[in-house]
Motif scaffolding. Sequence first.
Motif, mmCIF file in Angstrom:
data_model
loop_
_atom_site.group_PDB
_atom_site.id
_atom_site.type_symbol
_atom_site.label_atom_id
_atom_site.label_comp_id
_atom_site.label_asym_id
_atom_site.label_seq_id
_atom_site.Cartn_x
_atom_site.Cartn_y
_atom_site.Cartn_z
ATOM 1 N N LEU A 117 83.840 -56.179 36.129
ATOM 2 C CA LEU A 117 84.471 -55.456 35.031
ATOM 3 C C LEU A 117 84.424 -56.347 33.796
ATOM 4 O O LEU A 117 84.967 -57.446 33.794
ATOM 5 C CB LEU A 117 85.928 -55.128 35.377
ATOM 6 C CG LEU A 117 86.789 -54.533 34.255
ATOM 7 C CD1 LEU A 117 86.233 -53.191 33.793
ATOM 8 C CD2 LEU A 117 88.247 -54.393 34.707
ATOM 9 N N SER B 203 93.074 -54.846 39.780
ATOM 10 C CA SER B 203 91.670 -54.426 39.774
ATOM 11 C C SER B 203 90.771 -55.298 40.630
ATOM 12 O O SER B 203 89.656 -54.881 40.976
ATOM 13 C CB SER B 203 91.143 -54.434 38.331
ATOM 14 O OG SER B 203 91.883 -53.552 37.515
ATOM 15 N N THR C 181 80.973 -52.463 35.101
ATOM 16 C CA THR C 181 81.745 -51.497 34.323
ATOM 17 C C THR C 181 82.210 -52.199 33.057
ATOM 18 O O THR C 181 82.808 -53.271 33.129
ATOM 19 C CB THR C 181 82.966 -50.991 35.108
ATOM 20 O OG1 THR C 181 82.518 -50.332 36.298
ATOM 21 C CG2 THR C 181 83.785 -50.020 34.271
#
Length: 264
Positions: free
Chosen positions: A47, A133, A68
């Motif tokens: 991420l 996350s 991402t």
Amino acid sequence: MTPRTSTENLLTDNPALYEARFPDPERLAGRWAEDCLRRYGSGPRVLDLGCGTGRDAAHLHGAGRTVTGADLSEAMLAYARVQHAGPEYLHADLRRFTLPGREFDAVVCLDSALLYCHTNGELDGFLASVRRSLAPGGLLVAEMRNGAFFLGRTELLDAPRVNGFTWQGVAYESTTTLSVDRTAQLLRRTRVWTADDGSEPVEQRSAWRLLFPQELRHVLAGHGFEVLALHDGPGPRTEPAWREGDAPGSVADADRTHLVARLN
């Protein structure tokens, strides 16, 4: 002419202009981040928080990772999807976010994006969101200004810095003044933009949190992270800049901080 104060941001609202102002043809930031991920054994799912135009996310994607990118600026995200395709790009506020159904092996946060957490509450929100996350043992890789640099040093504060460049036939000039707000523990920036296209000058204001190395270690430990590396360089914005094969430094005294931490 007195500049007009704007709540907009000329660079983040105009991603192509941002890349013209801050070119990175060698992809130093993305390569440095990939080196950290390899050095400390990260898995493939990444991420990129505060991904901006997507240059670094796209580099990590090209290195074989599943990436991402997340940013608060819809303009940046729209640009990234076209100009730096490959990663998935999502809207998120790094100060507090939830990405249901997604788990990452590493979170990357470059170019002082973490320092937009101006308060302790916002910093806690960032770290709690990152923790949610990450997979167990996941990495946080960050690059930012170093608050400790401003202890007794004034060379970045003594005079405005002027930068000029030309984009699409228009000559732009920015005059940037930095000041330290000790009470709020912020580095405040005032930037005045002028252009030779007849537009009026624009003044924009922003700020970064000034975090000190031991303070950063303490808050990370409180959120369950073990610091693996915390140093001032070499990195993508240091002088001299990081190059392939460079080992992490051992002190945190200069203008930039480079952080790698593992979730326990």
